[in-house]
Design an enzyme around this catalytic site. Sequence first.
Site, short mmCIF file in Angstrom:
data_model
loop_
_atom_site.label_atom_id
_atom_site.label_comp_id
_atom_site.label_asym_id
_atom_site.label_seq_id
_atom_site.Cartn_x
_atom_site.Cartn_y
_atom_site.Cartn_z
N ARG A 1 -7.32 -7.79 -9.50
CA ARG A 1 -8.03 -9.05 -9.78
C ARG A 1 -9.50 -8.73 -9.98
NH1 ARG A 1 -10.75 -9.02 -4.85
NH2 ARG A 1 -9.47 -8.34 -3.10
N LYS B 1 0.81 -1.22 0.00
CA LYS B 1 0.00 0.00 0.00
C LYS B 1 0.85 1.28 0.00
CE LYS B 1 -3.70 -2.14 2.75
NZ LYS B 1 -4.98 -2.36 2.10
N HIS C 1 -14.58 -3.68 8.70
CA HIS C 1 -13.87 -3.31 7.47
C HIS C 1 -14.07 -4.32 6.35
CE1 HIS C 1 -12.10 -0.15 9.76
NE2 HIS C 1 -11.49 -0.97 10.58
N GLU D 1 -2.48 6.99 8.12
CA GLU D 1 -3.37 7.78 7.27
C GLU D 1 -4.28 8.63 8.12
OE1 GLU D 1 -5.78 5.36 4.70
OE2 GLU D 1 -4.13 5.04 3.31
#
Length: 642
Positions: A296, A116, A234, A200
Site C-alpha cells: 500500500r 510474514k 517499534h 528471527e
Amino acid sequence: MFQKILIANRGEIACRVIDTARRLGVRTVAVFSDADRAARHVAMADEAVHIGGPAPKDSYLRGDAIIRAALDTGAQAIHPGYGFLSENPDFVDAVTAAGLVFIGPSASAIRKMGLKDAAKVLMAEAGVPVVPGYHGSDQDPAHLEAEATQIGYPVLIKAVAGGGGKGMRLVERPGDFAAALQSAQGEAATAFGNPAVLIEKYIQRPRHIEVQVFGDGTDAVHLFERDCSLQRRHQKVIEEAPAPGMTPEMRQAMGDAAVRAAEAIGYSGAGTIEFIVDGSRGLRPDGFWFMEMNTRLQVEHPVTEAITGVDLVEWQLRVASGEPLPARQEELSIRGHAFEARLYAEDVPAGFLPATGRLAHLHFPEGARIETGVRQGDTISPWYDPMIAKVVTCGPTRAIALRGLEAALVDTEVAGSVTNLDFLIALTRHAGFQAGDVDTGLIGRDLDALVAASEPQPAARALAVIGLAGLADPSVKGGMTLWQPLRRTIHWQDGHAVLEVLGPGAARVTLDDGPHEVRWQGDRWWVDGSLCRHRIAAHDGGISVFGAGSLHLAPLDPLDRRGDAGAGAALTLSPMPGLVKSVDVSAGQAVKAGDRLAVLEAMKMEHSLTAARDGVVAEVLAAAGDQVEAGAPLIRLEEQDA
Ligand code: ADP
Ligand code: ADP
Ligand code: MG
C-alpha cells in the site's frame, strides 16, 4: 484517467488523496462514520457518503457499505489509503467483482505478502536476503525453542500475521523463551485471530531502511530508500530520505533486491519493502535483510516525493487507470534530503499514551509541507489513530532539512490535547540524530533526556501568566487598565503566581523559582532581559505559550474568578461537574494562598482546587465521594477584616 474515485479512508491520508485527485481533475467521494460527520476529509471531497457508526468495524472496515457507496455515486475506482481495508485481499476481490478498480495491487499479490512467514519463503526464492531465522509451519513450543537455540540469542518472536508492532517479543536469554512465546501467541491470537509466529535473529544496532517500489503488474522501479530508524515501541516517529550514510553500492543492492521482490509477485502500484539493516559496522551491501512488504501507500511516502519530485498518488491513479509506469529507473534520481515528523495527540511521559481532545487552537507554519486531517476546533476522538499532522521539510542537505524541521515544529501551535510536539523538537536537537547516527534503540536509550528537554522553561511559564492576566491581549494597550490592581495573584487550575505591573509593557511575575521580569512591545517578548521566541495565544481552552517547551494554562472557572477578583474570595466553588476525590482541609485549619483544599475528578482528570488567599477554613461543604455540579460551594474561608 478516472472521472470519479471513492476514498475508503479518513484523516490526513484521505485529504492527501483528494488533493492530488483534484489537481488531476478527478472528482472525489468521501465516506464517513458518525464520528466524522464534520471531518476535514468530508468537507474537502466533492461528495460524501455516511457508512455507519464510529467504531471502524461499523464503518471504515465495512467493505460492503463502501462498495455500495461507490456504485451509488458512480465512482469508478476505490483508493484505500493505508490501514483499514488497504491490505485486505478479500476486499480487493469484492471491489473487482463489483466492476470497480482497486487502486493498488492485485488480491493475489497482497495474499503473497500478507503473512510474514510465507513472504519470507517467497523472497528467499526470489534471491532477496531474508533475516536468518525459522519461518516454518511447525508451531510446537519445544520445536520453536530448539530453533531459537540454533539461531542464537537474542531472538525476536514475531506474529506471522502481525502489524503495528503487535505480537512481537525480544528474547535475550534462553530461560525467557517459553514465557515470551506464550505471550506473543496470546497477543497474536487476540489481535489477528492467528497465533502462529516466526523466530528471527535479533539484529544488533538495527536500522530500519525501506525501499519505495512502484510496479505495473509486470515491471517495477524503485524510488530509493527511507530511513525509519527513529521508533518508539517499534513504531516510526521521524522518517527521512535518503538514509544517512548510504553508499552507492548498498543503495544499488537494496534497490535491486526491492525491484526483484516486487516483480516476483507481479506487483502493481505503490509498495514498500522493509529491510532491517545491521548498523553496528556501517552500511554494507551484504548487511540488509527483508522483513516484510507493505502492499500500500506508506504513511511516510512524502519524504520520497520530496527527494524525487514524484507525486506517488498521481502515479497510483495513472497506473490503476491503465497507463504504463510514468518513469523508467534511469529517469529517477535523488535531489536533496527530506524529513517527516509524525505529530500525535499522545502523552509522551506517560509512555506515548494516545490522547484525545478538542483542538482549541491549531496553527501550522508556512515553508513546510503539512499533511493533516484536522482543523482548529476539530476533535481527536478515541476511535481512530490520534495523528494530528505530518510535518515534512526538505532541503539541499540533510543538515538544512533537519534545521527546517526543527523550525517548522517550533512554529507549530496545538492546544486542546497533550501532544508529542515538544518531544519531536527535542529529537531534532539530539546530537546523535543530527550526526546521522541512528538506530531503532536511539529513542529508548535517551528517552529520559529527551523528555526532560521537552519540559517548558520558566520563561514560558512567566509568559503564560502574562497571558492569563489578559496583558497579552493587544486590545489592552501597554497592558494597563485603570481597574487592574498593580499587584495581584493570578490563579489557574493547578497553580498560581504573583503578578506586579511595573509600567506600560513591563511586569514582574513571581513563580516557584523566583521573580521574572517580563517586557513586551507588540508581539515581541523579553523575559529577564532575553528576547524570547515564544508566542502567546488565548483560546476557549485557556492560554497557551508556543515555541519549544510549550505550556497550557486553563483558567479557573469564571465563577471562581469572580470570587477571586474580590480578593476576599471566601468561597471555593467547583469549577465543573465532577467527583470530589478528596478534601484536604478541615474547619478551623489555617491555609495559605495556593494550598490545596480539595481534589476534583472531572473528564478523567484530577484538578486541584487551591486557596485563593491566606485564611482560616470556616466550613467544609463537601465530602470525598460527593458528585457536585459546576459552581457548587465546596470550602468557605472565614471572612477577613478589611
Ligand atoms: P507504516 O509503516 O506506514 O507506518 P503502520 O503499520 O504503522 O504503517 O500502519 C499505518 C497506519 O495504519 C497507522 O497509522 C495505523 O494506525 C494504521 N493501521 C495499521 N494497521 C491497521 C489496522 N489493522 N486497522 C486499522 N488501522 C491500521
Ligand atoms: P510490523 O508488521 O509490526 O511493522 P516489522 O516486521 O516491520 O513489524 O518490524 C517492526 C520493527 O521491529 C522494525 O521496524 C524494527 O525496528 C524491529 N525489528 C523487526 N525485526 C527485527 C530484527 N530481526 N532485529 C531487530 N529489530 C527488528
Ligand atoms: Mg513493518
